[in-house]
Motif scaffolding. Structure first.
Motif, mmCIF file in Angstrom:
data_model
loop_
_atom_site.group_PDB
_atom_site.id
_atom_site.type_symbol
_atom_site.label_atom_id
_atom_site.label_comp_id
_atom_site.label_asym_id
_atom_site.label_seq_id
_atom_site.Cartn_x
_atom_site.Cartn_y
_atom_site.Cartn_z
ATOM 1 N N LEU A 1 0.849 -1.196 0.000
ATOM 2 C CA LEU A 1 0.000 0.000 0.000
ATOM 3 C C LEU A 1 0.880 1.239 0.000
ATOM 4 O O LEU A 1 1.982 1.227 0.550
ATOM 5 N N TYR B 1 -6.909 9.080 1.691
ATOM 6 C CA TYR B 1 -6.787 7.743 1.109
ATOM 7 C C TYR B 1 -7.938 6.872 1.605
ATOM 8 O O TYR B 1 -8.041 6.586 2.796
ATOM 9 N N GLY C 1 -7.491 2.548 -2.136
ATOM 10 C CA GLY C 1 -6.855 1.244 -2.125
ATOM 11 C C GLY C 1 -7.936 0.209 -1.862
ATOM 12 O O GLY C 1 -8.612 0.259 -0.836
ATOM 13 N N GLU D 1 -4.809 -0.034 -6.430
ATOM 14 C CA GLU D 1 -4.647 1.331 -5.948
ATOM 15 C C GLU D 1 -4.872 2.270 -7.131
ATOM 16 O O GLU D 1 -4.349 2.039 -8.219
#
Length: 304
Positions: free
Chosen positions: A25, A33, A205, A215
């Protein structure tokens, strides 16, 4: 590109199996995010590892460039705040008392900043009201205020809208946006409420079964989900020539597939392609939501 958090092939074993199975990640500085996954996908496990509540079985991560097994990781964690699973607040205390308690835990020299924090999360008028008498949304905002007590520039929120009514969800959303835009705080939000995330996130993500499936930036996702006519043809070369001649926006997906935006009537389009020597094998309208995008990535609905 500067990343606040990077993970590399993280694995976490429990007795009943793997919660994380090689998770990689990247959380870019300044991003909101959206960490998306169904319940049990591994979202909270990742957060607990980053916060130092558990250790990974295998793999590594870096926080502000500090490896998780280094001495510097403790210092790096001081730059972050988190609300994991439920807000860490004392229900028998007022909002102000909760913040004073957190200031003492952090060893801060004075209570300067508490008034500003209460105003930021819109709890400045709660007075002597105990947290036990707060609504769920007020408790969540107080939990975020506690997480902000050390003036972090990275904030992790685990399902912040879970269980809130529509007004509470709006209040949390507006608070997160203010923190990101006005204080330049990078935010990682774990959630399975995709409609709400779509109003916030700059990056996504998508996780499933402890693995990162995809992602993607919000801009790229919007382009991918943009309403269009999806064409399957015999050959994309005459297709692109015909579309250029018609002055249409399009993107080529493969040698036999393309998405056409702002298209004219289907009759006009298919006739132009026929005249260009391009056989149309299939044509359909494509308008994908964030939810359907995710479900297509992970392969449909499964039992929790």
């Amino acid at each position: 590109m500067e990343y606040i958090l990077e993970t590399n092939n993280l694995i976490k074993h429990y007795k009943n199996g793997k919660a994380l199975n090689g998770l990689t990640l990247h959380v870019e500085k300044g991003a909101i995010y959206g960490f998306v996954g169904r319940n049990g996908a591994g979202k909270t496990t990742l957060i607990r590892l980053v916060c130092g509540l558990q250790e990974p079985t295998e793999g590594t991560f870096t926080l502000y460039g500090s490896p998780n097994r280094s001495r510097e990781i403790t210092k790096a964690r001081r730059r972050m705040g988190a609300v994991v699973e439920t807000p860490s607040i004392y229900l028998s205390m007022t909002a102000e008392e909760n913040l004073k308690q957190q200031y003492q835990i952090l060893g801060l020299p004075s209570y300067d900043g508490i008034k500003e924090l209460l105003e930021l999360v819109r709890l400045q008028n709660t007075g002597k009201k105990k947290a036990r008498d707060f609504s769920l949304g007020m408790r969540q905002r107080l939990g975020i205020a506690v997480a902000l007590a050390g003036d972090p520039d990275f904030l992790i929120l685990d399902e912040p809208a879970n269980g809130l009514d529509p007004q509470g969800i709006v209040e949390i959303r507006e608070l997160i946006l203010r923190l990101n835009k006005e204080r330049q705080i990078t935010v990682l939000i774990s959630s399975h409420i995709l409609d709400e995330l779509s109003r916030l996130a700059t990056h996504y993500g998508f996780i499933d079964n402890g693995r990162m499936v995809k992602e993607i930036s919000a801009g790229a996702l919007e382009a991918s989900c943009r309403k269009c006519l999806r064409l399957t043809v015999s050959d994309a070369r005459p297709l692109t020539a015909a579309l250029d001649k018609m002055g249409l926006q399009y993107s080529v997906r493969s040698d036999t597939e393309a998405d056409v935006y702002d298209a004219p009537s289907v009759t006009e389009l298919t006739l132009a392609l026929h005249n260009a020597g391009c056989e149309v094998k299939n044509i359909h309208e494509h308008d994908e939501s964030l939810e359907s995008y995710y479900m297509n990535l992970v392969g449909g609905v499964r039992d929790e």
